[in-house]
Each structure stands twice: as structure tokens, then as C-alpha cells.
Write a protein that holds these residues in place. Structure first.
Motif, short mmCIF file in Angstrom:
data_model
loop_
_atom_site.label_atom_id
_atom_site.label_comp_id
_atom_site.label_asym_id
_atom_site.label_seq_id
_atom_site.Cartn_x
_atom_site.Cartn_y
_atom_site.Cartn_z
N UNK A 47 0.82 -1.21 0.00
CA UNK A 47 0.00 0.00 0.00
C UNK A 47 0.86 1.26 0.00
N UNK A 48 0.29 2.34 -0.49
CA UNK A 48 0.99 3.62 -0.61
C UNK A 48 0.56 4.49 0.57
N UNK A 49 1.43 4.65 1.55
CA UNK A 49 1.12 5.43 2.75
C UNK A 49 1.56 6.87 2.56
N UNK A 50 0.74 7.79 3.00
CA UNK A 50 1.08 9.21 2.94
C UNK A 50 0.81 9.84 4.29
N UNK A 51 1.45 10.97 4.54
CA UNK A 51 1.24 11.71 5.78
C UNK A 51 0.06 12.65 5.64
N UNK A 52 -0.54 13.01 6.75
CA UNK A 52 -1.62 13.98 6.77
C UNK A 52 -1.12 15.30 6.18
N UNK A 53 -1.89 15.90 5.31
CA UNK A 53 -1.57 17.16 4.62
C UNK A 53 -0.43 17.04 3.61
N UNK A 54 -0.02 15.84 3.29
CA UNK A 54 1.01 15.65 2.26
C UNK A 54 0.38 15.88 0.89
N UNK A 55 1.10 16.56 0.01
CA UNK A 55 0.62 16.77 -1.34
C UNK A 55 0.70 15.47 -2.12
N UNK A 56 -0.40 15.13 -2.80
CA UNK A 56 -0.44 13.93 -3.63
C UNK A 56 -0.45 14.33 -5.09
N UNK A 57 0.25 13.57 -5.91
CA UNK A 57 0.29 13.80 -7.34
C UNK A 57 -0.36 12.59 -8.01
N UNK A 58 -1.51 12.81 -8.64
CA UNK A 58 -2.27 11.71 -9.23
C UNK A 58 -2.61 12.02 -10.67
N UNK A 59 -2.61 10.98 -11.49
CA UNK A 59 -3.04 11.09 -12.87
C UNK A 59 -4.24 10.16 -13.03
#
Length: 70
Positions: A47-59
Motif C-alpha cells: 500500500x501507498x502510505x502518505x502523511x496527513x496534509x502531504x501533497x499527492x500527485x495523481x493522474x
């Protein structure tokens, strides 16, 4: 993310005219996450874990034969 989901789209109309549109359909959509705004290196680990308020780059790409569907 769920494979089948219901989405709501909010949009601003020209001249502030309120319009109601209802439609049902099935659409083939693909989505990829990237490490940066250059969109050159897709995320491969799951799974792809991210931090709270982290900017995500999605296509996100819509695959359809309907030329009027954007």
C-alpha cells in the motif's frame, strides 16, 4: 479505493444559472500516483502510505469511446 463507487461533481455554471443533470453509467477509469509534480516516476509500492496534509500527485484517465465524455 473502491472499484465501484458513486461520485458527485460540483461545477460552476455560466451566468449563475442553476442546472440539474442526472445520469447513470459505467466508466473505465485508471488512476496512478506519482512521487513529484513532474509525473515522471509512478509509485509502485503498495500500500501507498502518505502523511496527513502531504501533497499527492495523481493522474486519472478516462477510457471511453464517447467523444463527448470528458
Amino acid at each position: 479505493m473502491e472499484n465501484n463507487s458513486t461520485l458527485e461533481v460540483i461545477y460552476i455554471t455560466k451566468n449563475n444559472i442553476i442546472q440539474n443533470t442526472t445520469a447513470v453509467g459505467k466508466y473505465n477509469v485508471s488512476m496512478s500516483f506519482y512521487d513529484s509534480d513532474s509525473f515522471s516516476k509512478p509509485v509502485r509500492q503498495y500500500p501507498y502510505y502518505v502523511d496527513l496534509n502531504q501533497t499527492l500527485f495523481a493522474q486519472v484517465s478516462l477510457h471511453s469511446t464517447d467523444p463527448n465524455l470528458l
